[in-house]
Design an enzyme around this catalytic site. Structure first.
Site, PDB file in Angstrom:
ATOM      1  N   ASP A 146       0.854  -1.188   0.000  1.00  0.00           N
ATOM      2  CA  ASP A 146       0.000   0.000   0.000  1.00  0.00           C
ATOM      3  C   ASP A 146       0.889   1.237   0.000  1.00  0.00           C
ATOM      4  O   ASP A 146       1.985   1.235   0.571  1.00  0.00           O
ATOM      5  CB  ASP A 146      -0.909   0.020   1.232  1.00  0.00           C
ATOM      6  CG  ASP A 146      -1.987  -1.044   1.178  1.00  0.00           C
ATOM      7  OD1 ASP A 146      -2.419  -1.397   0.068  1.00  0.00           O
ATOM      8  OD2 ASP A 146      -2.395  -1.529   2.244  1.00  0.00           O
ATOM      9  N   ASP A 180      -7.103  -1.242  -4.572  1.00  0.00           N
ATOM     10  CA  ASP A 180      -8.206  -0.901  -3.675  1.00  0.00           C
ATOM     11  C   ASP A 180      -9.109   0.164  -4.303  1.00  0.00           C
ATOM     12  O   ASP A 180     -10.335   0.117  -4.164  1.00  0.00           O
ATOM     13  CB  ASP A 180      -7.672  -0.374  -2.336  1.00  0.00           C
ATOM     14  CG  ASP A 180      -6.856  -1.402  -1.571  1.00  0.00           C
ATOM     15  OD1 ASP A 180      -7.122  -2.609  -1.734  1.00  0.00           O
ATOM     16  OD2 ASP A 180      -5.961  -1.001  -0.815  1.00  0.00           O
TER      17      ASP A 180
END
Length: 203
Positions: A146, A180
């Site tokens: 991430d 995401d």
């Protein structure tokens, strides 16, 4: 070109974008490093997580395996549904939304399945691709990369506020990745335009 082939081409492009950024982050930054893109409200902040979107996860080794297997089954189901609606010439918006969700799920599956095998860890070092000593985890035990961080508001709650008075807050706190974002955009699109997308079913 058929609608299904167009959606497949879109998925390939989306996956390439997701993986190129993740690999760059993994091979150029140490865990916890960050740099500014736009001021203090858009940062590239490198973290890794074991779980779902926005850092959520299931505890323990079995939780990781179950989550990975669930992702794989979910992607198979989404892929079948995408093929079905594409061949039936469903609304383009619905096909794109499902393709986005599929791409996001697949992007994070790639991390979980293979990153542990092809990279060493990023603790206090920049990771290398295919290290001689081997990767940091076994198949399906890799961590999701991430990096997108948007701390739009950073401050403290007023002292008079019950429960949270005086406490520090950050909005928006979660660190996430492009995959995401694909899932989020796809789901929001379906929720916003469901009457249009599923008009035939409603009738």
């Amino acid at each position: 070109m058929s609608l299904f082939k167009k959606s497949a081409a879109l998925i390939v492009v989306l996956l390439i974008l997701d993986q190129v950024l993740k690999v760059w982050i993994k091979t150029h930054m140490m865990l916890g490093e960050e740099f500014s893109v736009f001021g203090d409200w858009f940062l590239i902040h490198f973290i890794e997580n074991n779980g779902m979107a926005f850092g959520m996860e299931l505890e323990g080794e079995w939780g990781k395996i179950l989550l990975s297997l669930f992702r794989i089954f979910a992607v198979c189901g989404i892929g079948w549904y995408l093929h079905d609606i594409s061949t039936k010439k469903a609304p383009l918006g619905l096909v794109i939304s499902i393709a986005l969700i599929f791409s996001g799920a697949m992007g994070n599956i790639i991390d979980s399945a293979f990153y542990g095998l092809i990279f060493n860890d990023s603790y206090y070092q920049v990771s290398t691709f295919m290290p001689e000593a081997g990767g940091y985890a076994s198949f399906l035990h890799g961590k999701v990369v991430d990096m997108l961080y948007f701390p739009l508001l950073d401050g403290r709650f007023p002292d008079w506020l019950p429960m949270w008075g005086g406490e520090h807050y950050v909005f928006f706190r979660p660190v996430f990745n492009i995959a995401d974002s694909y899932i989020t955009i796809g789901v929001i699109s379906i929720l916003l335009f469901q009457r249009k997308y599923f008009m035939k079913e409603h009738k």
